[in-house]
Design an enzyme around this catalytic site. Structure first.
Site, PDB file in Angstrom:
ATOM      1  N   ASN A 209      -7.818   6.204 -87.229  1.00 38.89           N
ATOM      2  CA  ASN A 209      -8.919   6.599 -88.095  1.00 38.89           C
ATOM      3  C   ASN A 209      -8.556   7.895 -88.820  1.00 38.89           C
ATOM      4  O   ASN A 209      -7.439   8.405 -88.664  1.00 38.89           O
ATOM      5  CB  ASN A 209     -10.219   6.754 -87.286  1.00 38.89           C
ATOM      6  CG  ASN A 209     -10.073   7.739 -86.143  1.00 38.89           C
ATOM      7  OD1 ASN A 209      -9.782   8.915 -86.345  1.00 38.89           O
ATOM      8  ND2 ASN A 209     -10.270   7.258 -84.908  1.00 38.89           N
ATOM      9  N   ASP A 279     -12.520   2.516 -81.138  1.00 39.72           N
ATOM     10  CA  ASP A 279     -13.326   1.599 -80.328  1.00 39.72           C
ATOM     11  C   ASP A 279     -12.549   0.347 -79.920  1.00 39.72           C
ATOM     12  O   ASP A 279     -12.875  -0.288 -78.909  1.00 39.72           O
ATOM     13  CB  ASP A 279     -14.576   1.178 -81.101  1.00 39.72           C
ATOM     14  CG  ASP A 279     -15.543   2.339 -81.303  1.00 39.72           C
ATOM     15  OD1 ASP A 279     -15.619   3.199 -80.396  1.00 39.72           O
ATOM     16  OD2 ASP A 279     -16.201   2.387 -82.357  1.00 39.72           O
ATOM     17  N   LYS A 289       9.104  -5.348 -85.121  1.00 44.37           N
ATOM     18  CA  LYS A 289       8.305  -5.164 -86.325  1.00 44.37           C
ATOM     19  C   LYS A 289       7.846  -6.515 -86.875  1.00 44.37           C
ATOM     20  O   LYS A 289       8.646  -7.445 -87.014  1.00 44.37           O
ATOM     21  CB  LYS A 289       9.121  -4.425 -87.388  1.00 44.37           C
ATOM     22  CG  LYS A 289       8.367  -4.236 -88.700  1.00 44.37           C
ATOM     23  CD  LYS A 289       9.251  -3.586 -89.755  1.00 44.37           C
ATOM     24  CE  LYS A 289       8.522  -3.530 -91.108  1.00 44.37           C
ATOM     25  NZ  LYS A 289       9.374  -2.951 -92.170  1.00 44.37           N
ATOM     26  N   PHE A 324     -20.022  13.536 -79.186  1.00 50.85           N
ATOM     27  CA  PHE A 324     -20.168  13.582 -80.643  1.00 50.85           C
ATOM     28  C   PHE A 324     -20.495  12.185 -81.161  1.00 50.85           C
ATOM     29  O   PHE A 324     -20.078  11.184 -80.583  1.00 50.85           O
ATOM     30  CB  PHE A 324     -18.878  14.073 -81.307  1.00 50.85           C
ATOM     31  CG  PHE A 324     -18.770  15.573 -81.387  1.00 50.85           C
ATOM     32  CD1 PHE A 324     -18.798  16.224 -82.613  1.00 50.85           C
ATOM     33  CD2 PHE A 324     -18.638  16.336 -80.234  1.00 50.85           C
ATOM     34  CE1 PHE A 324     -18.691  17.596 -82.693  1.00 50.85           C
ATOM     35  CE2 PHE A 324     -18.533  17.708 -80.298  1.00 50.85           C
ATOM     36  CZ  PHE A 324     -18.566  18.342 -81.533  1.00 50.85           C
ATOM     37  N   LYS A 338     -27.183   6.814 -78.273  1.00 53.26           N
ATOM     38  CA  LYS A 338     -25.949   7.181 -77.575  1.00 53.26           C
ATOM     39  C   LYS A 338     -26.233   8.178 -76.460  1.00 53.26           C
ATOM     40  O   LYS A 338     -25.692   8.064 -75.345  1.00 53.26           O
ATOM     41  CB  LYS A 338     -24.947   7.770 -78.575  1.00 53.26           C
ATOM     42  CG  LYS A 338     -23.563   8.031 -78.006  1.00 53.26           C
ATOM     43  CD  LYS A 338     -22.589   8.429 -79.123  1.00 53.26           C
ATOM     44  CE  LYS A 338     -21.167   8.519 -78.597  1.00 53.26           C
ATOM     45  NZ  LYS A 338     -20.197   8.822 -79.683  1.00 53.26           N
ATOM     46  N   LYS A 342     -25.379   6.776 -72.754  1.00 51.79           N
ATOM     47  CA  LYS A 342     -24.208   7.342 -72.081  1.00 51.79           C
ATOM     48  C   LYS A 342     -24.594   8.292 -70.949  1.00 51.79           C
ATOM     49  O   LYS A 342     -23.856   8.455 -69.989  1.00 51.79           O
ATOM     50  CB  LYS A 342     -23.325   8.105 -73.079  1.00 51.79           C
ATOM     51  CG  LYS A 342     -23.036   7.381 -74.377  1.00 51.79           C
ATOM     52  CD  LYS A 342     -22.131   6.196 -74.219  1.00 51.79           C
ATOM     53  CE  LYS A 342     -21.757   5.628 -75.584  1.00 51.79           C
ATOM     54  NZ  LYS A 342     -20.960   4.407 -75.504  1.00 51.79           N
TER      55      LYS A 342
END
Length: 398
Positions: A209, A279, A289, A324, A338, A342
Site C-alpha cells: 500500500n 489485509d 518470476k 489506527f 473497529k 477489536k
C-alpha cells in the site's frame, strides 16, 4: 518541532566545528532561535562571523567583551535558553563541566544554565576512550546531562574508531527529547508499529500500500521525548531514518509483524498500532518470476492476521493499546466499529479524502475515539499529533 524555542549552542575546538554550522541550519529549519557561544580554540577552525551570519546574533567568545548591553552576558544567555547544546564537545569542555570549572565564556555560561543540557563529544578515539574522559562523561550523566554518543569511523587524524560527531539528525532528535520538559511516559516501555507490509507474489513482485511510515516514526520519536524508558519500533519497509534512541525491529510481511508485536507485547506498557498492515496476501507465492504471457492474471488472496485484535486479546492488565483507522467513507462509524470489535483503548481515525491528511505528508487530521466519545483534532504536524495521542494514552496507564 522547535517553534518559539531558543537553543544555546556551545561550539568548542574540534575539527567537527564545521558541522556545527550545519546544525544551526537544521535547528532553524525546525523553527528554533539559535544563539552561539564559542571557545577561542573553536575560532581557530571557523570564525564567529560564520555563525553570526547564520543566526543573526552576536557570537559570544570573550567573557569580558564590552558589548554595552545592560546585562551580564553569560548569565543572560544561560537564562534565555530552553536547551543548552554543546556540539562538538571536546575532552576539555567535558572535563570543565564535570569539575565545575568556569574560566571562559562557554564554561561560565553552561555552569550558570538551569535548562536541560546536551553534550555531543567529538575527539580522537584515544582521548574519548581515556578513563578520565569516560569518568567525566559518567559524572555529567549523574548531573542529568544527556550525552549523544559519537559515531565510529575514519577520524580527521587518520585513526579509525569511535569519536566522530554524531549525525546531525540524531542531534536534532536528542535536542527535541531534552527540550521536552513534561514526561508523562517516564519509566514506560512503548511499542510502535509503522510503515506498510509487503506480501510477495513472486521473487520480483509484491502486494503493498501507499504508507510511508511517517506517522509511526513520529510516534516513536514523540514517545522518547515524552520520557519513555524504551521505545521499540516495529517497521515495515520504508525510506525513513530511524529516530535516535529507538530499538528497531524491521519486518516485511504482515505475519512477520504479527510475530514481532506478540513477542514485544508482554514487556510493553503501551502499544501503538500505526502500521498500515495489508489485509490480504497471495494464497501462494511463485518460486520463479511470473512471465507476462498472453491474457490476464488471476491471483487468489487470503486474509492476513488481525494483529490489533490478537494484541487486544493477549494483553495483560494495565496495558493500553491504541489502533489506527484509515478510511475513505463513514470515518467515525467505521472507526467506532473497529474500537468496539477489536477491544482497543483508543482508535485514531483519519480520512484519506480530507485535506492535510493521508499518506506521506507532514500533517494529519485525526479524530480520537475512546469509550467516552469522539474528539476531533485540528490539522497539525504528525509529530504534534503524536504528542497529543501519547499524552492521552499516558493518562490511561495505571
Amino acid at each position: 518541532m522547535f517553534e518559539g524555542k531558543t537553543i544555546v549552542l556551545g561550539v568548542t575546538g574540534s575539527i567537527a566545528v564545521y558541522k556545527a554550522a550545519e546544525l544551526v541550519r537544521e535547528y532553524q529549519k525546525r523553527g528554533a532561535d539559535v544563539h552561539v557561544v564559542m571557545t577561542r580554540s573553536a575560532c581557530e577552525f571557523v570564525g564567529p562571523v560564520t555563525f553570526e551570519t547564520l543566526t543573526g546574533h552576536k557570537v559570544s567568545v570573550e567573557t569580558f567583551d564590552r558589548n554595552f548591553q545592560w546585562n551580564v552576558q553569560h548569565v543572560a544567555l544561560a537564562k534565555r535558553g530552553d536547551v543548552f547544546v554543546i556540539a562538538p564537545a571536546t575532552a576539555n569542555i567535558i572535563a570543565k563541566m564535570a569539575s565545575g570549572i568556569a574560566d571562559d565564556m562557554l564554561s561560565s555560561t553552561v555552569l550558570a544554565a538551569r535548562c536541560p543540557k546536551l553534550v555531543a563529544p567529538a575527539m580522537n578515539t584515544g582521548m574519548y576512550d581515556n578513563p578520565a574522559t569516560q569518568r567525566n562523561l559518567e559524572t555529567l550523566r549523574g548531573f542529568g546531562v544527556q550525552i549523544v554518543e559519537p559515531g565510529v569511523g575514519m577520524l580527521a587524524c587518520g585513526d579509525e574508531g569511535r569519536g566522530r560527531l554524531a549525525d546531525l539528525e540524531d542531534l536534532v532528535d536528542a535536542t527535541y527529547y531534552a527540550m521536552t520538559v513534561q514526561k508523562p511516559l517516564a519509566g514506560r516501555r512503548v511499542v510502535v508499529t509503522a510503515g506498510p507490509t509487503r506480501e510477495a507474489l513472486d521473487p520480483v513482485r509484491y502486494v503493498s500500500n501507499h504508507s510511508t511510515g511517517r506517522m509511526g516514526y513520529e510516534m516513536a520519536r514523540a514517545a522518547l521525548a515524552l520520557g519513555a524508558r524504551e521505545v521499540t519500533l516495529i517497521s515495515g519497509p520504508t525510506a525513513l531514518r530511524a529516530p535516535y534512541g529507538v530499538r528497531m525491529v524491521p519486518v516485511v510481511s504482515a505475519r512477520e509483524m504479527e510475530s514481532a508485536v506478540l513477542a514485544a507485547l508482554p514487556q510493553a506498557d503501551l502499544l501503538v498500532k500505526a502500521a498500515a498492515v495489508g489485509d490480504f496476501r497471495p494464497a501462494s507465492v511463485a518460486d520463479q518470476k511470473i512471465k507476462k504471457g498472453e491474457g490476464g492474471l488471476t491471483v487468489d488472496l487470503v486474509k492476513n492476521p488481525d494483529i490489533l485484535a490478537e494484541a487486544c486479546a493477549a494483553r495483560q492488565p494495565g496495558q493500553v493499546i491504541v489502533g489506527f483507522a484509515m478510511e475513505t467513507q463513514d470515518l467515525i462509524a467505521n472507526a467506532r466499529a473497529k474500537l468496539e470489535k477489536k477491544g482497543a483503548d483508543m482508535i485514531v481515525a483519519n480520512s484519506l479524502t480530507e485535506e492535510g491528511a493521508g499518506f506521506g505528508g507532514e500533517t494529519n487530521v485525526a479524530s480520537l475515539l475512546t469509550a467516552s466519545g469522539v474528539e476531533k483534532l485540528p490539522k497539525m504536524s504528525k509529530l504534534a499529533l503524536s504528542e497529543e495521542i501519547l499524552r492521552r494514552a499516558a493518562g490511561m496507564l495505571r
